[in-house]
Design a protein around this motif. Structure first.
Motif, PDB file in Angstrom:
ATOM      1  N   VAL A  99      -0.842 -72.048  17.282  1.00  0.00           N
ATOM      2  CA  VAL A  99      -1.972 -72.053  16.355  1.00  0.00           C
ATOM      3  C   VAL A  99      -1.438 -72.469  14.987  1.00  0.00           C
ATOM      4  N   VAL A 100      -1.888 -73.621  14.514  1.00  0.00           N
ATOM      5  CA  VAL A 100      -1.456 -74.126  13.208  1.00  0.00           C
ATOM      6  C   VAL A 100      -2.531 -73.774  12.180  1.00  0.00           C
ATOM      7  N   LEU A 101      -2.161 -72.963  11.212  1.00  0.00           N
ATOM      8  CA  LEU A 101      -3.099 -72.494  10.205  1.00  0.00           C
ATOM      9  C   LEU A 101      -2.902 -73.250   8.894  1.00  0.00           C
ATOM     10  N   VAL A 102      -3.997 -73.435   8.172  1.00  0.00           N
ATOM     11  CA  VAL A 102      -3.969 -74.140   6.889  1.00  0.00           C
ATOM     12  C   VAL A 102      -3.976 -73.113   5.756  1.00  0.00           C
ATOM     13  N   LYS A 103      -3.037 -73.251   4.842  1.00  0.00           N
ATOM     14  CA  LYS A 103      -3.000 -72.356   3.697  1.00  0.00           C
ATOM     15  C   LYS A 103      -4.229 -72.566   2.813  1.00  0.00           C
ATOM     16  N   PRO A 104      -4.658 -71.528   2.093  1.00  0.00           N
ATOM     17  CA  PRO A 104      -5.810 -71.715   1.202  1.00  0.00           C
ATOM     18  C   PRO A 104      -5.479 -72.702   0.090  1.00  0.00           C
ATOM     19  N   SER A 148      -7.620 -71.901   6.553  1.00  0.00           N
ATOM     20  CA  SER A 148      -8.030 -71.345   7.846  1.00  0.00           C
ATOM     21  C   SER A 148      -8.610 -69.949   7.674  1.00  0.00           C
ATOM     22  N   ALA A 149      -9.690 -69.700   8.384  1.00  0.00           N
ATOM     23  CA  ALA A 149     -10.316 -68.378   8.375  1.00  0.00           C
ATOM     24  C   ALA A 149      -9.458 -67.388   9.172  1.00  0.00           C
ATOM     25  N   PRO A 150      -9.564 -66.110   8.811  1.00  0.00           N
ATOM     26  CA  PRO A 150     -10.409 -65.568   7.740  1.00  0.00           C
ATOM     27  C   PRO A 150      -9.711 -65.627   6.376  1.00  0.00           C
ATOM     28  N   LEU A 151     -10.494 -66.016   5.362  1.00  0.00           N
ATOM     29  CA  LEU A 151      -9.998 -66.006   3.985  1.00  0.00           C
ATOM     30  C   LEU A 151     -10.466 -64.706   3.325  1.00  0.00           C
ATOM     31  N   LYS A 152      -9.561 -64.068   2.606  1.00  0.00           N
ATOM     32  CA  LYS A 152      -9.893 -62.826   1.911  1.00  0.00           C
ATOM     33  C   LYS A 152      -9.689 -63.007   0.408  1.00  0.00           C
ATOM     34  N   TYR A 153     -10.698 -62.601  -0.366  1.00  0.00           N
ATOM     35  CA  TYR A 153     -10.660 -62.742  -1.825  1.00  0.00           C
ATOM     36  C   TYR A 153     -10.495 -61.367  -2.474  1.00  0.00           C
TER      37      TYR A 153
END
Length: 288
Positions: free
Chosen positions: A131-136, A163-168
Motif C-alpha cells: 500500500v503506497v500512501l501519499v503524504k499530506p 491519502s486518507a484518513p487525514l487528521k487535522y
C-alpha cells in the motif's frame, strides 16, 4: 535445513519452500523504496530448472494476474509497463533470494504481489500486499468572519492532497490553550470560535497528518473592535440629509431650466404675433 517427517513408516523430505517471513501487508510512503521478500530453499529432490515469477494479483478473480518479472534459464525478463523500474533485489536470484526491489514508489505500485518459485518437482508461492500512501500536501489556512470582538469566527484548514484518513489539529503558536469557547473538527479541519475576544487573537497553527507524514500552515487571527454604533447612526443620518439636499438642488435646477425655457418660448411667440398685427408682410418665396 530440511524438515523430515514420517508417514506410514516412510521418511519424506519437504520440498521447495519460500522461507521469507514478515508482514503480509506493507505500508510505504510515495517516493520511498521497498523490497518485497521472497527467499527460498529447494528440497533435495528439486532438481529441475529454476523458474521465478513475480506478478500483480488481479482483484477480479475472473481476470488473469499480470506478469511483471520472471527468471528462467538464467535470464531475467520484464513483462509489463508496471515492471518499469522493478528488479530483483539480488544480482543472481538463483542463489536463494528472489526478492523484488522497487526503488521509487508511486500510488500506481499499490497492489497485491505474488512470488512464485518453481524447481521441479517443488513449487511454492508467497503473496504480499503493498500500500503506497501519499503524504499530506501543505495545507491552506484561512479565516471566515469579520474577526470582530464579540462575533463568531471560523478558521479553516485544508490539504489538497494526501491519502486518507487525514487528521487535522489546531493549536496556538504560543503556549496559550485554544479558547474554551472554541470547537475543532479533526476531519474537516475547522476551528470555530463562537465569542471572539482579544484573548483569542494570535498566531494559530494547523497540522494535518496521516500514516506517512505531516504538514502544517499558520495564520494570524486578529481581534478588531466593532464600529461605534452612535457614530454609525450619525454618519447614516448625515449621509441621508446630504443626499436629500443634492436631490433638492437637482430638482431646483431642473425646474429653473424648464421655467426659463417656457418663458423664452412665450416671449418669442408674442413677438411674432405683434409683428403680424403691425402689418409686417410675410416674406415671399424667392425674396432675399
Amino acid at each position: 535445513f530440511f524438515l523430515k517427517y514420517r508417514i506410514h513408516g516412510l521418511i519424506c523430505s519437504r520440498g521447495l519452500q519460500v522461507t521469507s517471513t514478515g508482514s503480509q501487508t506493507v505500508h510505504k510512503a510515495e517516493g520511498e523504496s521497498a523490497t518485497l521478500g521472497c527467499r527460498y530453499t529447494p528440497g533435495p529432490a528439486d532438481t529441475g530448472d529454476l523458474d521465478i515469477e513475480w506478478s500483480a494479483v488481479s482483484p477480479d478473480t475472473t481476470q488473469k494476474d499480470q506478469m511483471l518479472l520472471s527468471y528462467t534459464g538464467g535470464t531475467k525478463y520484464f513483462h509489463a509497463d508496471l515492471a518499469n523500474g522493478l528488479s530483483f533485489a539480488a544480482g543472481d536470484p538463483s542463489r536463494g533470494d528472489a526478492s523484488l526491489s522497487i526503488p521509487v514508489l508511486s500510488p500506481a505500485h499499490s497492489a497485491t504481489y505474488q512470488c512464485k518459485v518453481k524447481k521441479s518437482p517443488g513449487v511454492d508461492t508467497r503473496k504480499m500486499s503493498l500500500v503506497v500512501l501519499v503524504k499530506p500536501s501543505v495545507p491552506k489556512c484561512w479565516v471566515e468572519g469579520g474577526q470582530l470582538v464579540g462575533g463568531a469566527v471560523s478558521l479553516h484548514c485544508k490539504s489538497a492532497r494526501g491519502s486518507a484518513p487525514l487528521k487535522y489539529r489546531w493549536r496556538r503558536e504560543s503556549a496559550d490553550p485554544i479558547p474554551a469557547a472554541a470547537t475543532q473538527n479533526s476531519v474537516t479541519g475547522d476551528l470555530k470560535i463562537s465569542n471572539h475576544s482579544q484573548s483569542s487573537a494570535g498566531i494559530y497553527l494547523c497540522e494535518v497528518n496521516n500514516e506517512v507524514g505531516a504538514e502544517r500552515c499558520r495564520i494570524h487571527l486578529k481581534a478588531d473592535k466593532p464600529p461605534n454604533r452612535a457614530a454609525v447612526i450619525v454618519g447614516t443620518a448625515v449621509g441621508s440629509l446630504l443626499l436629500i439636499f443634492v436631490l433638492l438642488v437637482f430638482i431646483g435646477l431642473l425646474y429653473w431650466k424648464l421655467s426659463t425655457r417656457r418663458r423664452y418660448e412665450k416671449e418669442f411667440s408674442n413677438e411674432i404675433r405683434y409683428g403680424r398685427l403691425a402689418g409686417i408682410p410675410r416674406a415671399r418665396r424667392g425674396d432675399k
